[in-house]
Design a protein around this motif. Sequence first.
Motif, PDB file in Angstrom:
ATOM      1  N   ALA A  84       1.204  11.576  -2.572  1.00 25.52           N
ATOM      2  CA  ALA A  84       1.992  10.346  -2.689  1.00 25.52           C
ATOM      3  C   ALA A  84       1.576   9.543  -3.915  1.00 25.52           C
ATOM      4  CB  ALA A  84       1.844   9.490  -1.432  1.00 25.52           C
ATOM      5  N   PHE A  85       0.280   9.484  -4.167  1.00 27.57           N
ATOM      6  CA  PHE A  85      -0.199   8.753  -5.348  1.00 27.57           C
ATOM      7  C   PHE A  85       0.146   9.508  -6.629  1.00 27.57           C
ATOM      8  CE2 PHE A  85      -3.424   7.240  -8.389  1.00 27.57           C
ATOM      9  CZ  PHE A  85      -3.185   5.869  -8.300  1.00 27.57           C
ATOM     10  N   SER A  86       0.109  10.836  -6.585  1.00 27.93           N
ATOM     11  CA  SER A  86       0.528  11.627  -7.746  1.00 27.93           C
ATOM     12  C   SER A  86       1.991  11.351  -8.073  1.00 27.93           C
ATOM     13  CB  SER A  86       0.327  13.127  -7.475  1.00 27.93           C
ATOM     14  OG  SER A  86      -1.037  13.443  -7.344  1.00 27.93           O
ATOM     15  N   LEU A  87       2.816  11.201  -7.034  1.00 27.12           N
ATOM     16  CA  LEU A  87       4.228  10.884  -7.244  1.00 27.12           C
ATOM     17  C   LEU A  87       4.379   9.522  -7.923  1.00 27.12           C
ATOM     18  CD1 LEU A  87       7.243  11.438  -6.826  1.00 27.12           C
ATOM     19  CD2 LEU A  87       7.019  10.467  -4.527  1.00 27.12           C
ATOM     20  N   VAL A  88       3.601   8.550  -7.482  1.00 27.61           N
ATOM     21  CA  VAL A  88       3.647   7.216  -8.097  1.00 27.61           C
ATOM     22  C   VAL A  88       3.243   7.302  -9.567  1.00 27.61           C
ATOM     23  CG1 VAL A  88       2.596   4.924  -8.109  1.00 27.61           C
ATOM     24  CG2 VAL A  88       3.250   5.983  -5.947  1.00 27.61           C
ATOM     25  N   MET A  89       2.221   8.085  -9.873  1.00 33.35           N
ATOM     26  CA  MET A  89       1.775   8.232 -11.252  1.00 33.35           C
ATOM     27  C   MET A  89       2.864   8.876 -12.121  1.00 33.35           C
ATOM     28  SD  MET A  89      -1.246   6.913 -11.632  1.00 33.35           S
ATOM     29  CE  MET A  89      -0.482   5.617 -10.626  1.00 33.35           C
ATOM     30  N   CYS A  90       3.618   9.793 -11.546  1.00 32.55           N
ATOM     31  CA  CYS A  90       4.744  10.392 -12.278  1.00 32.55           C
ATOM     32  C   CYS A  90       5.829   9.354 -12.538  1.00 32.55           C
ATOM     33  CB  CYS A  90       5.318  11.572 -11.498  1.00 32.55           C
ATOM     34  SG  CYS A  90       4.283  13.038 -11.468  1.00 32.55           S
ATOM     35  N   LEU A  91       6.130   8.546 -11.529  1.00 34.02           N
ATOM     36  CA  LEU A  91       7.163   7.524 -11.672  1.00 34.02           C
ATOM     37  C   LEU A  91       6.775   6.480 -12.718  1.00 34.02           C
ATOM     38  CD1 LEU A  91       8.058   6.966  -7.902  1.00 34.02           C
ATOM     39  CD2 LEU A  91       9.470   8.109  -9.631  1.00 34.02           C
ATOM     40  N   GLY A  93       4.997   7.180 -15.322  1.00 35.80           N
ATOM     41  CA  GLY A  93       4.809   7.855 -16.597  1.00 35.80           C
ATOM     42  C   GLY A  93       3.370   8.169 -16.931  1.00 35.80           C
ATOM     43  N   CYS A  94       2.489   8.105 -15.947  1.00 32.65           N
ATOM     44  CA  CYS A  94       1.066   8.375 -16.174  1.00 32.65           C
ATOM     45  C   CYS A  94       0.700   9.833 -15.916  1.00 32.65           C
ATOM     46  CB  CYS A  94       0.217   7.468 -15.283  1.00 32.65           C
ATOM     47  SG  CYS A  94       0.457   5.712 -15.579  1.00 32.65           S
ATOM     48  N   LEU A  95       1.609  10.601 -15.353  1.00 32.94           N
ATOM     49  CA  LEU A  95       1.382  12.016 -15.079  1.00 32.94           C
ATOM     50  C   LEU A  95       2.662  12.771 -15.380  1.00 32.94           C
ATOM     51  CD1 LEU A  95      -0.623  14.154 -13.782  1.00 32.94           C
ATOM     52  CD2 LEU A  95       0.666  13.802 -11.666  1.00 32.94           C
ATOM     53  N   PRO A  96       2.599  13.834 -16.177  1.00 34.20           N
ATOM     54  CA  PRO A  96       3.813  14.618 -16.456  1.00 34.20           C
ATOM     55  C   PRO A  96       4.391  15.196 -15.168  1.00 34.20           C
ATOM     56  CG  PRO A  96       2.038  15.200 -17.974  1.00 34.20           C
ATOM     57  CD  PRO A  96       1.424  14.329 -16.913  1.00 34.20           C
ATOM     58  N   TRP A  97       5.704  15.156 -15.047  1.00 29.92           N
ATOM     59  CA  TRP A  97       6.342  15.647 -13.828  1.00 29.92           C
ATOM     60  C   TRP A  97       6.020  17.109 -13.561  1.00 29.92           C
ATOM     61  CZ3 TRP A  97       8.475  13.115  -9.947  1.00 29.92           C
ATOM     62  CH2 TRP A  97       8.882  11.795 -10.149  1.00 29.92           C
ATOM     63  N   VAL A  98       5.787  17.882 -14.613  1.00 31.64           N
ATOM     64  CA  VAL A  98       5.503  19.297 -14.426  1.00 31.64           C
ATOM     65  C   VAL A  98       4.191  19.507 -13.664  1.00 31.64           C
ATOM     66  CG1 VAL A  98       4.227  19.584 -16.598  1.00 31.64           C
ATOM     67  CG2 VAL A  98       5.467  21.532 -15.617  1.00 31.64           C
ATOM     68  N   LYS A  99       3.299  18.520 -13.722  1.00 31.04           N
ATOM     69  CA  LYS A  99       2.018  18.646 -13.029  1.00 31.04           C
ATOM     70  C   LYS A  99       2.096  18.206 -11.571  1.00 31.04           C
ATOM     71  CE  LYS A  99      -1.173  18.255 -16.941  1.00 31.04           C
ATOM     72  NZ  LYS A  99      -2.340  17.532 -17.502  1.00 31.04           N
ATOM     73  N   PHE A 100       3.158  17.504 -11.208  1.00 31.67           N
ATOM     74  CA  PHE A 100       3.235  16.981  -9.846  1.00 31.67           C
ATOM     75  C   PHE A 100       3.186  18.078  -8.775  1.00 31.67           C
ATOM     76  CE2 PHE A 100       6.030  15.766  -6.235  1.00 31.67           C
ATOM     77  CZ  PHE A 100       5.147  14.898  -5.619  1.00 31.67           C
ATOM     78  N   PRO A 101       4.029  19.129  -8.870  1.00 30.07           N
ATOM     79  CA  PRO A 101       3.942  20.172  -7.832  1.00 30.07           C
ATOM     80  C   PRO A 101       2.612  20.910  -7.853  1.00 30.07           C
ATOM     81  CG  PRO A 101       5.408  20.860  -9.601  1.00 30.07           C
ATOM     82  CD  PRO A 101       5.105  19.411  -9.840  1.00 30.07           C
TER      83      PRO A 101
END
Length: 242
Positions: A84-91, A93-101
Motif C-alpha cells: 500500500a505504501f509502495s502504491l502511494v510512492m508511485c502515485l 512519483g517517488c517510485l517508478p510504476w514498473v517497480k511497483f509489482p
Amino acid sequence: MAYTQSLAQVKDRLQIHSILARQCLAEFLGVFVLTLLIQGTLAQAVTSGGTKGNFFIMFLASSLGVRLAIYISGNVSGAHLNPAFSLVMCLLGCLPWVKFPIYSLVQLLSAFCASGAVYALYHDALQNYTGGNLTVTGPKETASIFVTYPAPYLSLSNGFLDQVLGTWMLTVGILAILDARNKGVPARVEPVVVGLLILAIRLSMGASCGFPINPAWDLDPRLFTYMAGWGPEVFSAGNGWW
C-alpha cells in the motif's frame, strides 16, 4: 598483498551489482524481520494462554519491528515494507510504476517465508497448545497468530472505514515525518519516530481488525496458514484472538 587482493576479488564477485536486486533483497529482509517479530510475539502470547504477552507487548513489538526493518532496508529500498505504501510512492512519483509489482511481489513472498519461519520456530508450542488441532475459531484457535481477523461485531462498512482511516493515518504520518519542509526529525532518528507512529495507531485503532493495514501481513500469511493445516476457513472466519 596477494591475499588481500584475492579477498577483494571474492568480495567483488559476491557483491550484488544490480540496484533493483539490492532493493528487492532489502525489502525482503525488512518485511521478513518485521513479520517475524510481530508473529513471534503473537505466537508467544497465544500458545502461553496470555501469560507471556498482552496487547501492549504485541503492539510494542510491532513498533520496534518497524523501527528495525527501516534501519535494515531504508537506505537501499526506502523501506516501503508495505504494498500500500509502495502504491502511494508511485502515485507521488517517488517510485517508478514498473517497480511497483516487483516490490509488492517481494514483500508478499517475504511475509509468506516469515510465516513459515514462525511456524517452524513455534511448532512444538503450537502442537502442545492445540493438541495438534489447528483451528481458526474457538477457545484454542491459533490462526490469528499469523493473520488478523475482524471482531465478530464488526460490519463490512465499518471494517472498510477502519482500514481506510488506518492506512491514511499511516501514510500521512510517514510523509509528514519525512518532509524536510516540516519541523523535521533529526537524521537517523526517523525509524524511531515511525515506530512510535505505528505504536500510536495500533493503540488507538487496533481493536476492531487488529491493524491489518499492510497487505503483505495479511494475504500471504493467510495463504500459508491455509497450506499449513488450518484449512479454507482462514479466508472466511470473522473472529480470532483479537
